[in-house]
Enzyme design. Sequence first.
Site, PDB file in Angstrom:
ATOM      1  N   GLY A  29       1.021  -1.311   0.076  1.00 30.42           N
ATOM      2  CA  GLY A  29       0.175   0.060  -0.092  1.00 30.42           C
ATOM      3  C   GLY A  29       0.840   1.030  -0.187  1.00 30.42           C
ATOM      4  O   GLY A  29       2.634   1.446  -0.014  1.00 30.42           O
ATOM      5  N   ASP A 140      -1.759   6.582  13.179  1.00 27.87           N
ATOM      6  CA  ASP A 140      -3.574   7.115  13.123  1.00 27.87           C
ATOM      7  C   ASP A 140      -4.061   6.393  13.668  1.00 27.87           C
ATOM      8  O   ASP A 140      -3.891   6.232  14.820  1.00 27.87           O
ATOM      9  CB  ASP A 140      -3.819   5.412  11.489  1.00 27.87           C
ATOM     10  CG  ASP A 140      -4.652   6.339  10.868  1.00 27.87           C
ATOM     11  OD1 ASP A 140      -4.997   7.553  11.478  1.00 27.87           O
ATOM     12  OD2 ASP A 140      -5.537   5.632   9.810  1.00 27.87           O
ATOM     13  N   HIS A 164      -4.124   9.955   9.586  1.00 28.91           N
ATOM     14  CA  HIS A 164      -3.698  10.134   7.921  1.00 28.91           C
ATOM     15  C   HIS A 164      -5.201  10.709   7.895  1.00 28.91           C
ATOM     16  O   HIS A 164      -6.206  10.655   6.745  1.00 28.91           O
ATOM     17  CB  HIS A 164      -3.885   8.614   7.832  1.00 28.91           C
ATOM     18  CG  HIS A 164      -2.111   8.262   7.987  1.00 28.91           C
ATOM     19  ND1 HIS A 164      -1.247   7.998   6.691  1.00 28.91           N
ATOM     20  CD2 HIS A 164      -2.281   7.549   9.071  1.00 28.91           C
ATOM     21  CE1 HIS A 164      -0.569   8.021   7.159  1.00 28.91           C
ATOM     22  NE2 HIS A 164      -0.475   7.387   8.663  1.00 28.91           N
ATOM     23  N   ARG A 310     -14.940  -3.557   6.154  1.00 30.99           N
ATOM     24  CA  ARG A 310     -15.743  -3.353   7.245  1.00 30.99           C
ATOM     25  C   ARG A 310     -16.706  -3.962   6.846  1.00 30.99           C
ATOM     26  O   ARG A 310     -17.608  -3.542   7.894  1.00 30.99           O
ATOM     27  CB  ARG A 310     -15.194  -2.347   7.567  1.00 30.99           C
ATOM     28  CG  ARG A 310     -13.982  -1.655   7.811  1.00 30.99           C
ATOM     29  CD  ARG A 310     -14.255  -0.549   8.178  1.00 30.99           C
ATOM     30  NE  ARG A 310     -13.001   0.444   8.330  1.00 30.99           N
ATOM     31  CZ  ARG A 310     -12.588   1.951   8.510  1.00 30.99           C
ATOM     32  NH1 ARG A 310     -13.227   2.456   8.329  1.00 30.99           N
ATOM     33  NH2 ARG A 310     -11.814   2.506   8.222  1.00 30.99           N
ATOM     34  N   ASP A 371     -12.421  13.229   3.643  1.00 33.92           N
ATOM     35  CA  ASP A 371     -11.313  12.375   3.381  1.00 33.92           C
ATOM     36  C   ASP A 371     -10.345  12.643   3.519  1.00 33.92           C
ATOM     37  O   ASP A 371      -9.661  14.677   3.942  1.00 33.92           O
ATOM     38  CB  ASP A 371     -10.995  11.929   1.913  1.00 33.92           C
ATOM     39  CG  ASP A 371     -11.263  10.604   1.443  1.00 33.92           C
ATOM     40  OD1 ASP A 371      -9.927   9.940   2.468  1.00 33.92           O
ATOM     41  OD2 ASP A 371     -11.081  10.305   0.610  1.00 33.92           O
ATOM     42  N   LEU A 375      -5.498   9.101  -1.712  1.00 29.94           N
ATOM     43  CA  LEU A 375      -4.366   9.018  -2.556  1.00 29.94           C
ATOM     44  C   LEU A 375      -5.283   8.514  -3.931  1.00 29.94           C
ATOM     45  O   LEU A 375      -4.312   8.406  -5.114  1.00 29.94           O
ATOM     46  CB  LEU A 375      -3.949   8.079  -2.379  1.00 29.94           C
ATOM     47  CG  LEU A 375      -3.262   7.889  -0.121  1.00 29.94           C
ATOM     48  CD1 LEU A 375      -2.428   6.410  -0.155  1.00 29.94           C
ATOM     49  CD2 LEU A 375      -1.926   9.246  -1.009  1.00 29.94           C
ATOM     50  N   TYR A 498       6.448  40.515  39.306  1.00 22.86           N
ATOM     51  CA  TYR A 498       5.213  39.691  39.967  1.00 22.86           C
ATOM     52  C   TYR A 498       4.875  38.385  38.932  1.00 22.86           C
ATOM     53  O   TYR A 498       4.942  37.339  39.184  1.00 22.86           O
ATOM     54  CB  TYR A 498       4.933  40.835  40.692  1.00 22.86           C
ATOM     55  CG  TYR A 498       4.077  40.155  41.509  1.00 22.86           C
ATOM     56  CD1 TYR A 498       4.610  39.935  43.104  1.00 22.86           C
ATOM     57  CD2 TYR A 498       2.553  40.231  41.676  1.00 22.86           C
ATOM     58  CE1 TYR A 498       3.184  38.732  43.774  1.00 22.86           C
ATOM     59  CE2 TYR A 498       2.107  39.556  42.169  1.00 22.86           C
ATOM     60  CZ  TYR A 498       2.237  39.117  43.392  1.00 22.86           C
ATOM     61  OH  TYR A 498       1.838  38.471  44.964  1.00 22.86           O
ATOM     62  N   ASP A 678       8.778  36.470  33.039  1.00 17.87           N
ATOM     63  CA  ASP A 678       7.797  36.070  31.743  1.00 17.87           C
ATOM     64  C   ASP A 678       7.108  36.539  30.528  1.00 17.87           C
ATOM     65  O   ASP A 678       7.019  35.906  29.834  1.00 17.87           O
ATOM     66  CB  ASP A 678       6.609  35.528  33.168  1.00 17.87           C
ATOM     67  CG  ASP A 678       5.756  36.078  33.052  1.00 17.87           C
ATOM     68  OD1 ASP A 678       5.751  37.183  34.043  1.00 17.87           O
ATOM     69  OD2 ASP A 678       4.601  35.535  32.435  1.00 17.87           O
TER      70      ASP A 678
HETATM   71  C1  GDG Z   1      -7.245   6.308   4.293  1.00 18.72           C
HETATM   72  C2  GDG Z   1      -7.387   7.893   4.587  1.00 18.72           C
HETATM   73  C3  GDG Z   1      -5.757   9.341   3.246  1.00 18.72           C
HETATM   74  C4  GDG Z   1      -8.445   1.151  -3.921  1.00 18.72           C
HETATM   75  N1  GDG Z   1      -8.607  -0.068  -4.290  1.00 18.72           N
HETATM   76  C5  GDG Z   1      -7.807  -0.577  -4.929  1.00 18.72           C
HETATM   77  C6  GDG Z   1      -6.165  -0.427  -4.627  1.00 18.72           C
HETATM   78  N2  GDG Z   1      -6.937   0.887  -4.199  1.00 18.72           N
HETATM   79  C7  GDG Z   1      -5.893   1.430  -3.452  1.00 18.72           C
HETATM   80  C8  GDG Z   1      -5.723   2.729  -3.936  1.00 18.72           C
HETATM   81  C9  GDG Z   1      -5.244   3.820  -2.761  1.00 18.72           C
HETATM   82  C10 GDG Z   1      -5.762   3.139  -1.922  1.00 18.72           C
HETATM   83  O1  GDG Z   1      -6.432   1.971  -1.820  1.00 18.72           O
HETATM   84  C11 GDG Z   1      -7.133   3.928  -1.136  1.00 18.72           C
HETATM   85  O2  GDG Z   1      -6.771   5.302  -0.183  1.00 18.72           O
HETATM   86  P1  GDG Z   1      -6.965   6.169  -0.271  1.00 18.72           P
HETATM   87  O3  GDG Z   1      -6.640   7.662   0.110  1.00 18.72           O
HETATM   88  O4  GDG Z   1      -8.356   6.611  -0.963  1.00 18.72           O
HETATM   89  O5  GDG Z   1      -8.062   6.399   1.016  1.00 18.72           O
HETATM   90  P2  GDG Z   1      -8.742   5.213   2.546  1.00 18.72           P
HETATM   91  O6  GDG Z   1      -7.615   3.399   2.847  1.00 18.72           O
HETATM   92  O7  GDG Z   1      -9.459   5.714   3.366  1.00 18.72           O
HETATM   93  O8  GDG Z   1      -7.280   5.915   3.510  1.00 18.72           O
HETATM   94  C12 GDG Z   1      -7.382   8.789   3.205  1.00 18.72           C
HETATM   95  C13 GDG Z   1      -5.220   7.747   4.067  1.00 18.72           C
HETATM   96  O9  GDG Z   1      -5.174   6.918   4.711  1.00 18.72           O
HETATM   97  C14 GDG Z   1      -3.193   8.058   3.457  1.00 18.72           C
HETATM   98  O10 GDG Z   1      -3.390   9.073   5.118  1.00 18.72           O
HETATM   99  O11 GDG Z   1      -5.109   9.408   1.923  1.00 18.72           O
HETATM  100  O12 GDG Z   1      -7.875   9.815   3.282  1.00 18.72           O
HETATM  101  O13 GDG Z   1      -8.926   7.858   4.575  1.00 18.72           O
HETATM  102  O14 GDG Z   1      -3.727   3.241  -2.647  1.00 18.72           O
HETATM  103  O15 GDG Z   1      -4.643   2.381  -5.016  1.00 18.72           O
HETATM  104  N3  GDG Z   1      -5.504  -1.170  -4.935  1.00 18.72           N
HETATM  105  C15 GDG Z   1      -5.978  -2.128  -5.470  1.00 18.72           C
HETATM  106  N4  GDG Z   1      -7.062  -2.684  -6.261  1.00 18.72           N
HETATM  107  C16 GDG Z   1      -7.957  -2.292  -5.869  1.00 18.72           C
HETATM  108  O16 GDG Z   1      -9.220  -2.288  -5.675  1.00 18.72           O
HETATM  109  N5  GDG Z   1      -4.864  -2.553  -5.672  1.00 18.72           N
END
Ligand code: GDG
Length: 729
Positions: A29, A140, A164, A310, A371, A375, A498, A678
């Site tokens: 990731g 986190d 995050h 989840r 969000d 990413l 003081y 101070d």
């Molecule tokens: C938390 C915060 C913050 C998704 N579908 C597939 C797949 N993904 C990967 C994406 C991306 C990741 O999962 C999702 O990252 P996000 O940032 O969009 O969201 P959260 O999971 O909620 O992450 C968020 C993050 O932490 C980092 O600090 O940006 O705001 O909520 O990388 O590419 N990867 C694969 N197949 C999928 O079907 N291989």
Amino acid sequence: MPKTIIVSNRLPVKIKETDSEYQLVPSEGGLATGLGTVYKQNGNVWIGWPGQVIEPDKTEQVTSQLKELSLLPVYLTQEDISEFYEGFSNDVLWPVFHYYASTYTTYNPSHWEYYKSVNQKFKDVILENLEDGDTVWIHDYQLLLLPALIRQVRADVSIGFFLHIPFPSHEMFRLIPWRNELLEGMLGADLIGFHTFDDVRHFLSSVSRLLPVPISSNIITSGERTIVVESFPMGIDEKKYSGLPQTSEVKEQALQIQDIFIDNKIILSVDRLDYSKGILQRLQAFELLLNDHPEYIGKVTLYMVVVPSRDTVASYAYLRDQIDKKVGNVNARYRTIDWTPITYYYRSLPIEMLSALYSTADVCLVNPMRDGMNLVSKEYVASRTNNDGVLVLSEMAGASKELIDALIVNPNNVTQVKDAIIEALNMPLAEQQRRMSQMRQLVAKFNVKHWVHIFMERLQEVKLMQRSMQTRHVHSVTAKSIINRYRGTSKRIIFLDYDGTLVGFKANVNQASPDAELYHLLTQLSSDPHNQVVIISGRKHDNLGDWFGDKNIYLVAEHGAWFKEQGSDWHKINGLSTAWKKDLYSIFEKYVDRTPGSFIEEKTYSLAWHYRKAEAGLGELRANELMNTLKFLATDKGLQLLPGDKVVEVKNMEINKGKAALSLVEQTDYDFIMALGDDFTDEDLFKALPDSAITIKVGTGASLAKFFVRNPTEVRGILASLGESVPVS
Ligand code: GDG
């Protein structure tokens, strides 16, 4: 060699069970890739939960398998998972931090108990592996208590914390019954990082309202430590995402997608199943598009990838049902014989397929309701190696603060989202390229390695800053050398402010009267014939006179407007103008009328507006306003503005503690000069005294003083040691 310990709820690994054997597959990731450079080398390790319950008789085997990947497990039970993870983390913290509190939150004390005990489990594993000089980087919302738990045992360790997800406004955060404990937990870190400046603001505002800790801009002082709070927008592994579309596998899959959607434009969305991601609102916007603009029927496809997440939590299972229904509904209503409006996947796709989609989609629609960063939006940008394609991005995603060349939308405004889709579908290529190339540069520069680098670098700087503070701190060694110097001298003058120096601040200015201990200390010190003790304060002269008039102490009141030698009467500096006071008084009165709890104090050559009892935040706001109003007026009239502790004071420029102190110092050939104070006005004192003087600031803010102590208790400690030391023979 000192190592770095990364800590997150989940280890970057997936466990597959085959024939009662466990197989480990590293999951790359964003975080794992970014930290890959950190945790796989120099003995660095990553601590976390391996992602599933491991049978007790298998833990030894799994532990040794993980160790080969530099991973150390924290094993959780089924109860831990349902109470700590699903219960508190995902059913309290996640909704509150994403502004979903009212609909989804129950504050179950049992969840909280498990949250605490699992944080303890993480602490135990960290402590087993922590050695002197190691750095700990905790990630986190599942581990908010962990920084303080480690700090309690290892006061000196360097701890970074990164959140995050968004940090909510104080109005949301205060709903949590255990809000103070959560903040105290986070303050165990030396550096606290968030994705955006808004998160930083919200965090500081909650800390300032809930905890009694001093905050100066983005620096918090908690007991012995200064803690820095800053934003570090997280990036992605840009090289990976821009490189993938060049590989033959991705190229082949991209061609297949293009073949299938030959006369269609693709609108892509990719998210984990979550109510914060705006999936239903996206479907509504798309439905509106087809309804209001039938010309797009058969011409565009919403390609929606939702990654299971989840779905054992009730609200997520419900959301999944809602999405299924809505997708079915739209598809049933609008589909034609050779076209389906929505292509929907509820599963995780291989990265190559994801890359093929990113590089093929004409539009990427990212419309979360909230969000932390998001990413996916950055991954889409990095994948557009031809600089074409359009990103539609929610203003509620942290990424919108950086990707300003996207079409930014309010995700609650479904019509606006629909209009943005139309604008995206019709955007001229040159305009697409202009926007995309800007965003690509940004995503390339602020990549995940950059993020790790600047966070770790800043953590080191904070540690250095703390250490340099320590050397300026009057601790036992410095105190000893001050006492030695004191002993070897015979003409001493000691200036003492003081309020905030000899006594702490009280809500009522009149309540801060001297106590028996203070009188004793001052008597002890002033009874030595070699000492001249001076109390130099901004207080009114009659007030100081009432308290110390009969003591063997020289008094300087109102910042140096009034003087009183032992056994003599008060005399004041004459000939200074006071005509300005009338004009300013009427301005101050307006602020009193607008700010309940504030009041004016009038002195001979100054006016003070006190707001200690005004509503938190409002007082500071009005004080800034007042300072701005007075800024130009003050220069014209030869006045000085003094922002103090919950007070704004205006006084004649000619009067200041520095001048007053010098007039005393110059009278005799003192061989020991010391000053303690101070606030802002004491800086004049520190500045004016000769180089040989021992100047000590009370508090950790910036100062010209050579040393500092933390509070009036430490001041009293120094005075006691001086008072008790043997007089020169
Ligand atoms: C938390 C915060 C913050 C998704 N579908 C597939 C797949 N993904 C990967 C994406 C991306 C990741 O999962 C999702 O990252 P996000 O940032 O969009 O969201 P959260 O999971 O909620 O992450 C968020 C993050 O932490 C980092 O600090 O940006 O705001 O909520 O990388 O590419 N990867 C694969 N197949 C999928 O079907 N291989």
